[in-house]
Scaffold this motif. Structure first.
Motif, short mmCIF file in Angstrom:
data_model
loop_
_atom_site.label_atom_id
_atom_site.label_comp_id
_atom_site.label_asym_id
_atom_site.label_seq_id
_atom_site.Cartn_x
_atom_site.Cartn_y
_atom_site.Cartn_z
N ASN A 24 0.83 -1.21 0.00
CA ASN A 24 0.00 0.00 0.00
C ASN A 24 0.86 1.26 0.00
N THR A 25 2.18 1.05 0.02
CA THR A 25 3.10 2.18 -0.01
C THR A 25 4.23 1.84 -0.97
N ASP A 26 4.36 2.67 -2.02
CA ASP A 26 5.38 2.39 -3.04
C ASP A 26 6.77 2.66 -2.48
N ASP A 27 7.64 1.68 -2.68
CA ASP A 27 9.00 1.82 -2.15
C ASP A 27 10.03 2.04 -3.26
N GLY A 28 9.58 2.27 -4.49
CA GLY A 28 10.50 2.51 -5.61
C GLY A 28 11.07 1.23 -6.21
N SER A 29 10.51 0.10 -5.83
CA SER A 29 11.05 -1.17 -6.34
C SER A 29 10.44 -1.59 -7.68
N CYS A 30 9.51 -0.82 -8.19
CA CYS A 30 8.90 -1.16 -9.48
C CYS A 30 9.94 -1.06 -10.58
N ALA A 31 9.90 -2.01 -11.49
CA ALA A 31 10.84 -2.02 -12.61
C ALA A 31 10.05 -2.36 -13.87
N PRO A 32 10.46 -1.78 -14.99
CA PRO A 32 9.76 -2.13 -16.23
C PRO A 32 10.06 -3.59 -16.59
N TYR A 33 9.14 -4.20 -17.29
CA TYR A 33 9.36 -5.58 -17.75
C TYR A 33 10.48 -5.57 -18.79
N ILE A 34 11.43 -6.47 -18.60
CA ILE A 34 12.48 -6.70 -19.59
C ILE A 34 12.32 -8.15 -20.01
N TYR A 35 11.79 -8.32 -21.22
CA TYR A 35 11.52 -9.67 -21.72
C TYR A 35 12.82 -10.30 -22.22
N GLY A 36 12.96 -11.56 -21.89
CA GLY A 36 14.13 -12.31 -22.33
C GLY A 36 14.27 -13.58 -21.54
N CYS A 37 15.28 -14.34 -21.86
CA CYS A 37 15.51 -15.63 -21.19
C CYS A 37 16.19 -15.40 -19.85
N THR A 38 15.61 -15.96 -18.80
CA THR A 38 16.18 -15.80 -17.46
C THR A 38 16.88 -17.05 -16.96
N ASP A 39 17.02 -18.07 -17.82
CA ASP A 39 17.68 -19.32 -17.45
C ASP A 39 19.18 -19.19 -17.74
N PRO A 40 20.02 -19.16 -16.70
CA PRO A 40 21.46 -18.97 -16.93
C PRO A 40 22.12 -20.13 -17.68
N PHE A 41 21.42 -21.24 -17.86
CA PHE A 41 21.99 -22.38 -18.59
C PHE A 41 21.51 -22.43 -20.03
N ALA A 42 20.76 -21.43 -20.47
CA ALA A 42 20.26 -21.39 -21.84
C ALA A 42 21.24 -20.65 -22.75
N PHE A 53 8.15 -15.46 -19.89
CA PHE A 53 6.99 -16.27 -20.25
C PHE A 53 7.20 -17.74 -19.92
N GLN A 54 7.55 -18.05 -18.73
CA GLN A 54 7.75 -19.42 -18.23
C GLN A 54 8.79 -20.18 -19.04
N GLY A 55 9.85 -19.51 -19.41
CA GLY A 55 10.95 -20.16 -20.11
C GLY A 55 10.76 -20.29 -21.61
N LEU A 56 9.65 -19.79 -22.15
CA LEU A 56 9.39 -19.95 -23.58
C LEU A 56 10.33 -19.11 -24.45
N LEU A 57 10.99 -18.13 -23.87
CA LEU A 57 11.91 -17.30 -24.64
C LEU A 57 13.33 -17.87 -24.66
N CYS A 58 13.54 -18.94 -23.92
CA CYS A 58 14.89 -19.52 -23.83
C CYS A 58 15.14 -20.51 -24.96
N VAL A 59 16.40 -20.55 -25.40
CA VAL A 59 16.85 -21.48 -26.44
C VAL A 59 17.88 -22.40 -25.81
N ALA A 60 17.66 -23.69 -25.95
CA ALA A 60 18.59 -24.67 -25.37
C ALA A 60 19.94 -24.61 -26.07
N ILE A 61 20.98 -24.92 -25.34
CA ILE A 61 22.33 -24.99 -25.91
C ILE A 61 22.44 -26.28 -26.72
#
Length: 167
Positions: A24-42, A53-61
């Motif tokens: 109920n009180t903004d603490d400045g932690s809001c961040a814009p969405y940055i779309y991309g792969c978040t899996d460090p092993f991709a 999007f639940q890993g759908l943007l990731c490409v397997a090695i």
């Protein structure tokens, strides 16, 4: 009324990453969405991404040879594994005269083996032969065993045979 609402800090903007519906009180932690792969092993991991999007943007090695001019190029590979083999063009037919054991791409240059006498000074020299078969003949004479001057050691008939003359 005496009701007290506790302060709950967090991101209060529902259109930003990190939105907290309890806040109920903004603490400045809001961040814009940055779309991309978040899996460090991709293959395409983006350390700055916060939504994938639940890993759908990731490409397997996929490891393999990524050099398109190599013999074993893998068009599906996105990570080179050091396995590339250079193209070596030549005759790959092991039964051919000019077989190249290092070649891995046949260039259509294979020459069939033709056995015969390869010594140009021999009487039975074969201009088409490329493998000597030990048949070279160096002694000319009469090779007709019914002739008067038959030469058992001659291996090339020179046309000198004489018939037996009875009488």
């Amino acid at each position: 009324d005496g009701s007290y609402m506790p302060i709950i800090y967090g991101c209060t903007n529902p259109y930003y990453f990190g939105f907290d519906p309890e806040a109920n009180t903004d603490d400045g932690s809001c961040a814009p969405y940055i779309y991309g792969c978040t899996d460090p092993f991709a293959f395409n991991y983006n350390p700055e991404a916060n939504f994938d999007f639940q890993g759908l943007l990731c490409v397997a090695i996929v490891e393999g040879c990524t050099n398109s001019s190599a013999f074993n190029y893998n068009p599906n590979a996105n990570t080179d594994d050091g396995s590339c083999v250079d193209l070596i063009v030549g005759c790959t037919d092991s039964t051919a005269f000019n077989f190249n054991e290092d070649a891995n791409v046949d260039d259509g240059s294979c020459i069939p083996i033709i056995e015969g006498c390869v010594d140009a000074i021999a009487f039975n020299y074969n201009v088409e032969a490329n493998v000597d078969n030990g048949s070279c003949c160096y002694l000319a004479g009469c090779t007709d065993s019914t002739a008067f001057n038959y030469d058992l050691d001659a291996c090339y008939d020179d046309g000198s045979c004489l018939p037996f003359v009875y009488g």
